[in-house]
Design a protein around this motif. Structure first.
Motif, PDB file in Angstrom:
ATOM      1  N   GLU A  86       0.805  -1.227   0.000  1.00 11.91           N
ATOM      2  CA  GLU A  86       0.000   0.000   0.000  1.00 11.91           C
ATOM      3  C   GLU A  86       0.838   1.278   0.000  1.00 11.91           C
ATOM      4  OE1 GLU A  86      -0.077  -1.583   4.306  1.00 11.91           O
ATOM      5  OE2 GLU A  86      -0.088  -2.421   2.289  1.00 11.91           O
ATOM      6  N   TYR A  87       2.146   1.160   0.159  1.00 11.85           N
ATOM      7  CA  TYR A  87       3.027   2.329   0.154  1.00 11.85           C
ATOM      8  C   TYR A  87       3.891   2.410  -1.103  1.00 11.85           C
ATOM      9  CZ  TYR A  87       1.700   3.111   4.982  1.00 11.85           C
ATOM     10  OH  TYR A  87       0.995   3.368   6.122  1.00 11.85           O
ATOM     11  N   ARG A  88       3.694   1.498  -2.017  1.00 10.45           N
ATOM     12  CA  ARG A  88       4.497   1.481  -3.251  1.00 10.45           C
ATOM     13  C   ARG A  88       4.085   2.610  -4.183  1.00 10.45           C
ATOM     14  NH1 ARG A  88       4.758  -5.091  -4.016  1.00 10.45           N
ATOM     15  NH2 ARG A  88       5.794  -5.421  -2.009  1.00 10.45           N
ATOM     16  N   ASN A  89       4.974   2.942  -5.097  1.00  8.28           N
ATOM     17  CA  ASN A  89       4.775   4.003  -6.090  1.00  8.28           C
ATOM     18  C   ASN A  89       4.599   5.369  -5.443  1.00  8.28           C
ATOM     19  OD1 ASN A  89       4.908   2.261  -8.424  1.00  8.28           O
ATOM     20  ND2 ASN A  89       2.906   1.501  -7.792  1.00  8.28           N
ATOM     21  N   GLN A  90       5.242   5.567  -4.297  1.00  5.05           N
ATOM     22  CA  GLN A  90       5.211   6.856  -3.614  1.00  5.05           C
ATOM     23  C   GLN A  90       6.624   7.416  -3.423  1.00  5.05           C
ATOM     24  OE1 GLN A  90       2.851   6.729   0.008  1.00  5.05           O
ATOM     25  NE2 GLN A  90       1.408   5.292  -0.903  1.00  5.05           N
ATOM     26  N   GLY A  91       7.614   6.786  -4.076  1.00  5.89           N
ATOM     27  CA  GLY A  91       8.992   7.271  -3.986  1.00  5.89           C
ATOM     28  C   GLY A  91       9.766   6.778  -2.777  1.00  5.89           C
ATOM     29  N   ILE A  92       9.185   5.848  -2.020  1.00  2.00           N
ATOM     30  CA  ILE A  92       9.851   5.368  -0.809  1.00  2.00           C
ATOM     31  C   ILE A  92      11.093   4.554  -1.156  1.00  2.00           C
ATOM     32  CG2 ILE A  92       9.595   3.905   1.241  1.00  2.00           C
ATOM     33  CD1 ILE A  92       6.586   4.757   1.200  1.00  2.00           C
ATOM     34  N   SER A  93      10.990   3.659  -2.116  1.00  2.00           N
ATOM     35  CA  SER A  93      12.163   2.870  -2.518  1.00  2.00           C
ATOM     36  C   SER A  93      13.283   3.766  -3.001  1.00  2.00           C
ATOM     37  CB  SER A  93      11.789   1.880  -3.620  1.00  2.00           C
ATOM     38  OG  SER A  93      10.915   0.899  -3.136  1.00  2.00           O
ATOM     39  N   LYS A  94      12.928   4.785  -3.748  1.00  2.00           N
ATOM     40  CA  LYS A  94      13.939   5.721  -4.243  1.00  2.00           C
ATOM     41  C   LYS A  94      14.653   6.402  -3.077  1.00  2.00           C
ATOM     42  CE  LYS A  94      14.694   9.564  -7.356  1.00  2.00           C
ATOM     43  NZ  LYS A  94      14.141  10.517  -8.267  1.00  2.00           N
ATOM     44  N   ARG A  95      13.908   6.782  -2.066  1.00  4.97           N
ATOM     45  CA  ARG A  95      14.513   7.433  -0.890  1.00  4.97           C
ATOM     46  C   ARG A  95      15.393   6.465  -0.112  1.00  4.97           C
ATOM     47  NH1 ARG A  95      10.742  10.776   2.526  1.00  4.97           N
ATOM     48  NH2 ARG A  95      12.731  11.197   3.551  1.00  4.97           N
ATOM     49  N   LEU A  96      14.986   5.205  -0.031  1.00  2.00           N
ATOM     50  CA  LEU A  96      15.815   4.200   0.615  1.00  2.00           C
ATOM     51  C   LEU A  96      17.129   4.015  -0.150  1.00  2.00           C
ATOM     52  CD1 LEU A  96      13.061   1.574   1.524  1.00  2.00           C
ATOM     53  CD2 LEU A  96      14.546   2.746   3.174  1.00  2.00           C
ATOM     54  N   VAL A  97      17.035   3.958  -1.478  1.00  2.00           N
ATOM     55  CA  VAL A  97      18.244   3.809  -2.298  1.00  2.00           C
ATOM     56  C   VAL A  97      19.137   5.039  -2.150  1.00  2.00           C
ATOM     57  CG1 VAL A  97      19.118   3.615  -4.671  1.00  2.00           C
ATOM     58  CG2 VAL A  97      17.228   2.153  -3.904  1.00  2.00           C
ATOM     59  N   GLU A  98      18.555   6.216  -2.114  1.00  2.00           N
ATOM     60  CA  GLU A  98      19.354   7.436  -1.928  1.00  2.00           C
ATOM     61  C   GLU A  98      20.109   7.406  -0.601  1.00  2.00           C
ATOM     62  OE1 GLU A  98      16.333  10.431  -2.413  1.00  2.00           O
ATOM     63  OE2 GLU A  98      16.547  10.432  -4.601  1.00  2.00           O
ATOM     64  N   ALA A  99      19.494   6.860   0.434  1.00  2.00           N
ATOM     65  CA  ALA A  99      20.162   6.764   1.738  1.00  2.00           C
ATOM     66  C   ALA A  99      21.383   5.853   1.660  1.00  2.00           C
ATOM     67  CB  ALA A  99      19.187   6.261   2.808  1.00  2.00           C
ATOM     68  N   VAL A 100      21.235   4.707   0.981  1.00  2.00           N
ATOM     69  CA  VAL A 100      22.388   3.804   0.887  1.00  2.00           C
ATOM     70  C   VAL A 100      23.432   4.312  -0.086  1.00  2.00           C
ATOM     71  CG1 VAL A 100      21.143   1.758   1.688  1.00  2.00           C
ATOM     72  CG2 VAL A 100      21.309   2.199  -0.762  1.00  2.00           C
ATOM     73  N   GLU A 101      23.009   5.065  -1.109  1.00  2.00           N
ATOM     74  CA  GLU A 101      23.988   5.664  -2.021  1.00  2.00           C
ATOM     75  C   GLU A 101      24.914   6.613  -1.262  1.00  2.00           C
ATOM     76  OE1 GLU A 101      21.625   7.547  -5.046  1.00  2.00           O
ATOM     77  OE2 GLU A 101      21.509   5.717  -6.256  1.00  2.00           O
ATOM     78  N   LYS A 102      24.330   7.408  -0.399  1.00  2.00           N
ATOM     79  CA  LYS A 102      25.116   8.352   0.392  1.00  2.00           C
ATOM     80  C   LYS A 102      26.129   7.611   1.263  1.00  2.00           C
ATOM     81  CE  LYS A 102      24.491  12.225   3.584  1.00  2.00           C
ATOM     82  NZ  LYS A 102      23.523  13.040   4.313  1.00  2.00           N
TER      83      LYS A 102
END
Length: 146
Positions: A86-102
């Motif tokens: 129910e939380y998919r397609n809201q940019g959450i995965s992208k934000r998680l990936v950005e955290a690990v990229e950093k």
């Protein structure tokens, strides 16, 4: 939505989410693995928190062995990522990936990698959407020795 690094206080939450990604595992096994990962210098676990609920997680490791398609070492490797339906397609995965990229950059990585099963078209589309480039397609084989 808040992205937080997992710690001892969120071990049960990350384990619960991971069981949805890897249902063939046991609670005890995954929890013990994650407890070990919290102490590792080469692994990070992050959680996505909405209100008072954790709705997603990502596990990134630093690999120094060869990673398919990479041209550098070390490489950050997405070992697993999951977001509740129910939380998919809201940019959450992208934000998680950005955290690990950093974190991967701070650990000396110039690339991150990931994989998915050949038949998992949803995961393939997700990876392409957030900027991954397909490096290769493989078919894995195994033979039991008798």
């Amino acid at each position: 939505m808040e992205i937080v690094q997992a710690d001892e206080t969120t071990l049960d939450e990350v384990t619960q989410l991971a069981l949805k990604l890897w249902p063939e595992n046991s609670w005890q096994h995954l929890r013990a693995d994650f407890e070990d990962l919290l102490q590792s210098e080469k692994d990070r676990l992050y959680l996505a928190k909405s209100q008072q609920s954790y709705v997603g997680f990502i596990h990134l490791s630093i690999r120094t062995d060869y990673v398919e398609g990479s041209n550098s070492s070390p490489v950050g490797y997405v070992e697993g990522i999951y977001v509740e339906q129910e939380y998919r397609n809201q940019g959450i995965s992208k934000r998680l990936v950005e955290a690990v990229e950093k974190w991967a950059k701070s650990a000396g990585c110039t690339q991150i990698a990931s994989d998915t099963e050949l038949t998992n078209h949803t995961s393939q589309a997700f990876h392409a959407k957030i900027g991954f480039t397909e490096a290769n397609r493989i078919v894995a084989f195994i033979k039991d020795l008798k």
